[in-house]
Design a protein around this motif. Structure first.
Motif, PDB file in Angstrom:
ATOM      1  N   UNK A   1      47.850  51.468  41.020  1.00  0.00           N
ATOM      2  CA  UNK A   1      48.266  50.320  41.837  1.00  0.00           C
ATOM      3  C   UNK A   1      47.430  49.081  41.539  1.00  0.00           C
ATOM      4  N   UNK A   2      46.143  49.261  41.253  1.00  0.00           N
ATOM      5  CA  UNK A   2      45.276  48.108  41.001  1.00  0.00           C
ATOM      6  C   UNK A   2      45.404  47.551  39.591  1.00  0.00           C
ATOM      7  N   UNK A   3      45.842  48.384  38.646  1.00  0.00           N
ATOM      8  CA  UNK A   3      45.854  47.954  37.250  1.00  0.00           C
ATOM      9  C   UNK A   3      47.257  47.788  36.679  1.00  0.00           C
ATOM     10  N   UNK A   4      48.273  47.848  37.521  1.00  0.00           N
ATOM     11  CA  UNK A   4      49.640  47.628  37.032  1.00  0.00           C
ATOM     12  C   UNK A   4      50.351  46.641  37.936  1.00  0.00           C
ATOM     13  N   UNK A   5      51.389  46.055  37.402  1.00  0.00           N
ATOM     14  CA  UNK A   5      52.192  45.117  38.191  1.00  0.00           C
ATOM     15  C   UNK A   5      52.977  45.904  39.228  1.00  0.00           C
ATOM     16  N   UNK A   6      53.057  45.358  40.436  1.00  0.00           N
ATOM     17  CA  UNK A   6      53.737  46.029  41.541  1.00  0.00           C
ATOM     18  C   UNK A   6      55.048  45.337  41.857  1.00  0.00           C
ATOM     19  N   UNK A   7      56.074  46.111  42.234  1.00  0.00           N
ATOM     20  CA  UNK A   7      57.349  45.490  42.596  1.00  0.00           C
ATOM     21  C   UNK A   7      57.180  44.581  43.811  1.00  0.00           C
ATOM     22  N   UNK A   8      57.844  43.427  43.759  1.00  0.00           N
ATOM     23  CA  UNK A   8      57.763  42.471  44.866  1.00  0.00           C
ATOM     24  C   UNK A   8      59.149  42.191  45.436  1.00  0.00           C
ATOM     25  N   UNK A   9      60.102  43.026  45.120  1.00  0.00           N
ATOM     26  CA  UNK A   9      61.460  42.836  45.607  1.00  0.00           C
ATOM     27  C   UNK A   9      62.390  42.380  44.495  1.00  0.00           C
ATOM     28  N   UNK A  10      63.553  42.983  44.442  1.00  0.00           N
ATOM     29  CA  UNK A  10      64.504  42.644  43.384  1.00  0.00           C
ATOM     30  C   UNK A  10      63.930  42.998  42.031  1.00  0.00           C
ATOM     31  N   UNK A  11      63.980  42.051  41.109  1.00  0.00           N
ATOM     32  CA  UNK A  11      63.430  42.296  39.771  1.00  0.00           C
ATOM     33  C   UNK A  11      62.091  41.594  39.584  1.00  0.00           C
ATOM     34  N   UNK A  12      61.468  41.184  40.681  1.00  0.00           N
ATOM     35  CA  UNK A  12      60.181  40.474  40.632  1.00  0.00           C
ATOM     36  C   UNK A  12      59.017  41.453  40.751  1.00  0.00           C
ATOM     37  N   UNK A  13      57.942  41.131  40.049  1.00  0.00           N
ATOM     38  CA  UNK A  13      56.725  41.928  40.103  1.00  0.00           C
ATOM     39  C   UNK A  13      55.531  41.015  40.340  1.00  0.00           C
ATOM     40  N   UNK A  14      54.538  41.519  41.065  1.00  0.00           N
ATOM     41  CA  UNK A  14      53.295  40.784  41.252  1.00  0.00           C
ATOM     42  C   UNK A  14      52.400  41.023  40.041  1.00  0.00           C
ATOM     43  N   UNK A  15      51.405  40.180  39.878  1.00  0.00           N
ATOM     44  CA  UNK A  15      50.430  40.393  38.812  1.00  0.00           C
ATOM     45  C   UNK A  15      49.472  41.496  39.234  1.00  0.00           C
ATOM     46  N   UNK A  16      48.766  42.056  38.272  1.00  0.00           N
ATOM     47  CA  UNK A  16      47.829  43.125  38.584  1.00  0.00           C
ATOM     48  C   UNK A  16      46.678  42.582  39.422  1.00  0.00           C
ATOM     49  N   UNK A  17      46.133  43.450  40.258  1.00  0.00           N
ATOM     50  CA  UNK A  17      44.999  43.075  41.100  1.00  0.00           C
ATOM     51  C   UNK A  17      43.735  42.904  40.258  1.00  0.00           C
ATOM     52  N   UNK A  18      43.601  43.726  39.224  1.00  0.00           N
ATOM     53  CA  UNK A  18      42.424  43.702  38.349  1.00  0.00           C
ATOM     54  C   UNK A  18      42.862  43.548  36.893  1.00  0.00           C
ATOM     55  N   UNK A  19      43.271  42.348  36.470  1.00  0.00           N
ATOM     56  CA  UNK A  19      43.816  42.190  35.119  1.00  0.00           C
ATOM     57  C   UNK A  19      42.823  42.517  34.006  1.00  0.00           C
TER      58      UNK A  19
END
Length: 118
Positions: free
Chosen positions: A61-79
């Motif tokens: 969860x911290x090192x991958x992009x997370x779904x933010x709804x639809x086809x959108x993803x958040x950036x990683x917490x620890x890039x």
């Protein structure tokens, strides 16, 4: 020895990516495992301990992009950690230590032995 260690780190990064895919693609949910139970699915698939599986889910969860709804993803917490993990430059301990969310909480507040008011 160094080559074996690098192979281990690469396989750990692949395992983290697979756990992220289980969650992000909805595979866990489709198999009847809600977000809070992804670690149990990982346990069934890998035969690792539940504690290890929970740690894998946190790292994913911290090192991958997370779904933010639809086809959108958040950036990683620890890039930076995600990049180092993918390159095999860090081990699981480094990843866990890089985030306060993975460290055990220190107990604060009154102690259990404090006297109660009468």
């Amino acid at each position: 020895m160094r080559q074996a260690c690098q192979a281990h780190l690469r396989s750990y990064a692949e395992l983290v990516a697979a756990v992220a895919a289980l969650e992000n693609r909805g595979i866990a949910a489709a198999d009847g495992f809600p977000v809070r139970r992804v670690a149990q699915l990982v346990k069934q698939l890998t035969r690792l301990s539940l504690a290890d599986c929970r740690a894998l889910v946190k790292v994913a969860r911290m090192t991958s992009r997370q779904p933010a709804g639809g086809s959108c993803f958040t950036e990683t917490e620890l890039p930076a950690t995600a990049a180092a993990l993918a390159d095999g430059a860090v081990n699981p301990s480094h990843v866990r230590e890089s985030s306060p969310r993975c460290r055990p909480c220190r107990r604060t507040g009154p102690t259990a032995t404090a006297s109660k008011p009468h």
